[in-house]
Structures are given as C-alpha cells and as structure tokens.
Scaffold this active site. Structure first.
Site, mmCIF file in Angstrom:
data_model
loop_
_atom_site.group_PDB
_atom_site.id
_atom_site.type_symbol
_atom_site.label_atom_id
_atom_site.label_comp_id
_atom_site.label_asym_id
_atom_site.label_seq_id
_atom_site.Cartn_x
_atom_site.Cartn_y
_atom_site.Cartn_z
ATOM 1 N NE ARG A 20 -2.481 -1.814 3.255
ATOM 2 C CZ ARG A 20 -2.792 -1.890 4.484
ATOM 3 N NH1 ARG A 20 -3.847 -1.307 4.832
ATOM 4 N NH2 ARG A 20 -2.422 -2.777 5.192
ATOM 5 C CB THR A 84 1.455 -11.500 13.132
ATOM 6 O OG1 THR A 84 0.220 -12.091 13.670
ATOM 7 C CG2 THR A 84 1.357 -10.144 12.558
ATOM 8 C CE1 TYR A 105 3.391 -7.062 14.605
ATOM 9 C CE2 TYR A 105 3.683 -6.149 16.801
ATOM 10 C CZ TYR A 105 3.119 -7.111 15.948
ATOM 11 O OH TYR A 105 2.440 -8.014 16.647
ATOM 12 C CG ASP A 107 4.431 -1.878 10.038
ATOM 13 O OD1 ASP A 107 4.481 -2.486 11.343
ATOM 14 O OD2 ASP A 107 3.630 -2.264 9.251
ATOM 15 N N GLY A 141 -7.532 -5.844 16.061
ATOM 16 C CA GLY A 141 -7.767 -6.694 16.989
ATOM 17 C C GLY A 141 -8.271 -6.288 18.249
ATOM 18 N NE ARG A 335 29.960 22.328 -3.037
ATOM 19 C CZ ARG A 335 30.770 22.273 -4.241
ATOM 20 N NH1 ARG A 335 31.258 23.478 -4.698
ATOM 21 N NH2 ARG A 335 31.221 20.940 -4.449
ATOM 22 C CG ASN A 379 37.407 42.725 2.320
ATOM 23 O OD1 ASN A 379 36.781 42.513 1.139
ATOM 24 N ND2 ASN A 379 36.713 43.707 3.143
ATOM 25 C CB SER A 407 35.529 43.811 -7.030
ATOM 26 O OG SER A 407 35.043 44.330 -5.878
ATOM 27 N NE ARG A 442 42.930 47.319 -13.271
ATOM 28 C CZ ARG A 442 42.684 47.533 -11.763
ATOM 29 N NH1 ARG A 442 42.140 46.551 -11.376
ATOM 30 N NH2 ARG A 442 43.014 48.703 -11.179
#
Ligand code: UD1
Ligand code: CA
Length: 459
Positions: A20, A84, A105, A107, A141, A335, A379, A407, A442
C-alpha cells in the site's frame, strides 16, 4: 532495564511487503524524520540493553539487511507471509527459552523505550499485551475480557462478532512473553480463521487456557503505536515525530518561531537561547551554540554553528563548521569542508567549499572560494573566484593574513597571496603575490574620442 533478572530478547516483524506504500523501497526502509522506519524501532530498543535482537524479513530483505549491516542483528527469513504468528515463529529457534521475548513491528516506529520497558516488565505472570482505547477501533484486533475484567483473548476484526466489534480496547500488536511458553503456543497455532493466517494474537487465549494471567498494559498515546501501511499514515507519523522533536528543543530552551515549520531529521544539540526561524531543516548531526540564530528557510546538514553566530535566511550548509560571532548569508552556501573560525562574514551568493577561513575575514558578495586556506583579517571582494580546477585536478589557493582581494579577481590555483598583499580589481592572478605588494593584471585604460555607438537599422 525493566527486569534485571530476566534477560530480554527482541523480535521485530518486518516481512510485510508494504504494497500500500506503492513504492520500490521496502516499507521498513521508508524514511521517517530522515531515518528508515526500522531504525526508529531499533533505537527505541537500544535503551533496553538487550543484545539479542532478531528481525524477521521477507520482501526486499537484502536491501533491509544491507541498510543495517553495522548493527548486531539476527536475521530470520519468512519466505511466505503466513501471518504474524508464523512470522514470530521464524525467529524463535534462535531465542533462549528463559528470556522474555518482546515482539515489535518494523512499521510501528514511534514507540518509546519507556513503553517497551513497561511492557517487558509486565510479562511475569503470563504474556503482556500493549493496548490502547480508540474512538474508532475499526480494523484492529479487539481485547476481550471476562465479566471481572480479566483478559481472555484477542479477536481480529474479520473474525469478530457484532458485539466484539463494539469493543474499543485494541491490540497494538506489541506483546511480551516468556520465550519457552511462546514457542509452545506458536507450535500449536492453526490458520483456521477468516484470513487463513497463523495469528500471533491466538497465543493470548492459549495462555489463559494454560491458567496464566495476561496483563494488558494500556498505553496513553495512540500515536505512539500507530502502524504505517500507506503514505498518509507515514505523513501523519512524520508530523507526530516532528512535534516530539521540536518539543524537546523547546524544553531545552530554544526559541522556535513556529514549531510546525521546523523539520529535524537528525540529532540536534543546542546551547542556551538559540533561535530558529520558520522553514528550517536540520539534518544529520547539528550543533548550535549559545545565542546562535538560524534564519528562515535555511537548510543545515551535519553542521556546527558557534555561539552568537547569525545565519541569515536561505543559507545552505553541508558538512561544515562555523565559529562564534560570525554572520552568514542571506543566500550563502557552505559546502563540505568549509571551516570558518570566529567573527567571519560570509555574504549573499557566496559559495565556500573545502576552505578554512581564519578570524575576522570577510567574503561578502557573489564569490566562489574552494580548496583554499584564508588567513585572518582578509577581505575577499565581490565576485572573486578561486580557479581551483584545471579540468583534471584540484589545486589550492592560499591567502595570507590581512590580504585584500579586489573585486572580480580570479586566483588561478595553485597560488599564494602573501600577507597584507593587495590584488587589484579584475586581476587574473597566476603567480604568487609577495607580501605587502600590489598585484594588477589588466590592460591599461585607454579612450577613443568621439566614439559612435552603432545605430539600429531602419526597416
Ligand atoms: C495485527 C494484529 C491485530 C492488531 C494490529 C495492530 C494479528 C493477527 N493481528 O493485525 O490484532 O490490532 O496488528 O496494527 O497479529 N507481518 C509479517 N509477516 C506476516 C504477517 C505480518 O512480518 O506473515 C508483519 C507486517 O509486516 C506488519 C505486522 O507484522 O509489520 C502486522 O501485520 P499486519 O498484517 O499489518 O497485521 P494486522 O492485520 O494489521
Ligand atoms: Ca497492520
């Protein structure tokens, strides 16, 4: 342990197909609070101090055994599900007659150690059965009693008379009994009933016929003994478990802004005055120091957060440690292997992987820092990237104390930026930068006078 004198053995029934659930996964491996159903039952057993735990398996048995390979369990195969009673019988050859056998059990995952102890301790004059009163006992039961209230047996729904179906005291399925007696009753079971099954429950009437007294231990929390047969019941159990876990945090002094909107899928240890905002998911081993604050919709897995550290909303942590007085997020991703010391600032859209960051350093905006060692007082500017992967191997970036990374710089590993060095904005750093120097890489800025931008074609 309930009774020091009588050794305890445990049989856990887990042979049901669980059709089920409509799942490829065996039922007892379905996750509840981040762990397989069976794991919850085994943890409830751990407190009982029994080292004699038998699991009756059937469908999907290999996967179930593999999932619990690290535990000392005895496995008993029930190839065909004949009921059972038949299931318990498969485990009995491995159990000493002198023990009290507790039947559980796979479950029924929310049962507590305290309830199990009570049940085991009650099986002295005869078997003990855990019962609860239900407004709607349909399907269970029913416990039958004689005119003076002594338990006489258990009758299954499908075999019950109209009168018996009105009984509200039901069998939870959890039973404790002397192993030797249990073996003799199980050997005499018949499957002459409406389901053609060997019912474990029939041992109760047999015990009474043998002149023993059956003890009904009445549980006060029906949710604790709820069995799980379908996804709805699994979802209900999940909520019940979460309420239990959140209440434990509240009792430990944590402020939980909305107890219905926190999910705990592991072990959480907390200091004082921790605050957890809505939508948080805590998985695995989590440690939250005094005054730590976990912002809304943050997801933490195996993480330690130091005292007074503020995690802003929508941050995601995995296998990492954060010291005290830090500010992380919003939208930060730590991470595996991120190890932050104290007073570290990690801002929005920053990803940190396998990197140590010493006290007081800041990586505040839009950066990727992986396989790096960052000193204190560093930084790291907006948009900085450690280029840690050359397509084949990972390499390390070292940024020493007091350095300033402008940056949009790229640090092509392996590379070291020395103490108090400065990397100009937009630089691509491929060679080590000496301490106290400025590195720029650069093209010099030039101007073209009277530059005309393209114009849109007409037509
Ligand atoms: C059983 C009880 C019932 C009780 C109810 C509580 C019996 C005859 N009935 O009914 O009195 O109110 O539990 O939920 O015991 N299992 C096996 N092998 C089998 C049959 C079952 O391992 O051959 C396992 C199932 O995986 C499940 C448990 O035993 O975990 C209970 O079986 P299930 O068929 O659900 O019993 P119920 O009919 O619900
Ligand atoms: Ca059932």
């Amino acid at each position: 342990m309930a009774d020091q004198a009588t050794p305890l053995s445990i049989v856990i029934l887990a042979a049901g197909k669980g059709s089920r659930m409509r799942s490829r996964l065996p039922k007892v491996l379905q996750p509840l609070g981040g762990q397989p159903l069976l794991q919850h039952v085994l943890e409830a057993c751990d407190a009982l101090g029994s080292d004699d735990v038998h699991v009756v398996y059937g469908h999907g048995g290999e996967a179930v055994q593999a999932a619990f390979a690290d535990r000392n369990l005895t496995w008993a195969l029930q190839a065909d599900q004949l009921g059972t009673g038949h299931a318990v019988q498969q485990a009995m050859p491995g159990i000493d007659d002198g023990t009290t056998t507790l039947i559980l059990y796979g479950d029924v995952p929310l049962v507590t150690s305290a309830t199990l102890e009570k049940l085991a301790a009650a099986a002295t004059a005869g078997p003990a059965v855990l019962t609860v009163m239900l407004d709607d006992p349909t399907g269970y039961g029913r416990i039958t009693r004689d005119t003076v209230g002594n338990v006489t047996g258990i009758v299954e729904q499908k075999d019950a008379s109209e009168q018996q179906r009105a009984i509200q005291e039901i069998n939870t399925g959890l039973i404790a009994a002397n192993a030797g007696q249990l073996k003799s009753w199980l050997g005499r079971l018949s499957n002459d009933n409406s389901q053609g099954e060997y019912y474990l429950t029939d041992i109760i009437a047999m015990a009474v016929a043998d002149g023993l007294t059956v003890t009904a231990v009445q549980g006060d929390d029906a949710a604790e003994v709820e069995g799980i047969n379908n996804r709805r019941q699994l979802a209900t159990a999940e909520r019940n478990l979460q309420i239990r876990r959140v209440n434990a945090l509240l009792d430990a002094g944590v402020t939980v802004i909305d107890p219905a909107r926190l999910d705990i899928r592991g072990e959480v240890t907390v200091g004082q005055d921790v605050l957890i905002d809505v939508g948080v998911i805590l998985t695995g081993n989590i440690n939250l120091g005094d005054g730590a604050q976990i912002g809304a919709y943050s997801i933490l897995t195996n993480a330690s957060v130091g005292a007074e550290t503020v995690v802003k909303p929508h941050s995601v942590f995995e296998d990492c440690t954060v010291g005290s007085g830090c500010t992380i997020g919003p939208f930060a991703r730590l991470r595996p292997g991120a190890a932050l010391a104290n007073e570290v600032h990690i801002g929005n859209f920053v990803e940190i992987k396998k990197t140590q960051i010493a006290d007081g350093s800041k990586v505040n905006h839009l950066a990727y820092v992986g396989d790096a060692v960052i000193g204190s007082g560093v930084n790291v500017g907006a948009g900085v990237i450690t280029c840690n992967y050359d397509g084949a191997n990972k390499h390390q970036t070292v940024i020493e104390d007091g350095a300033f990374i402008g940056s949009d710089a790229q640090l092509v590993a392996p590379v070291t930026v020395g103490k108090n060095a400065t990397v100009g904005a937009g630089a691509t750093i491929t060679k080590d930068v000496p301490a106290d120097s400025l590195a720029v890489s650069r093209v010099r800025q030039k101007h073209i006078d009277g530059w005309q931008r393209p114009v849109k074609n007409s037509g």
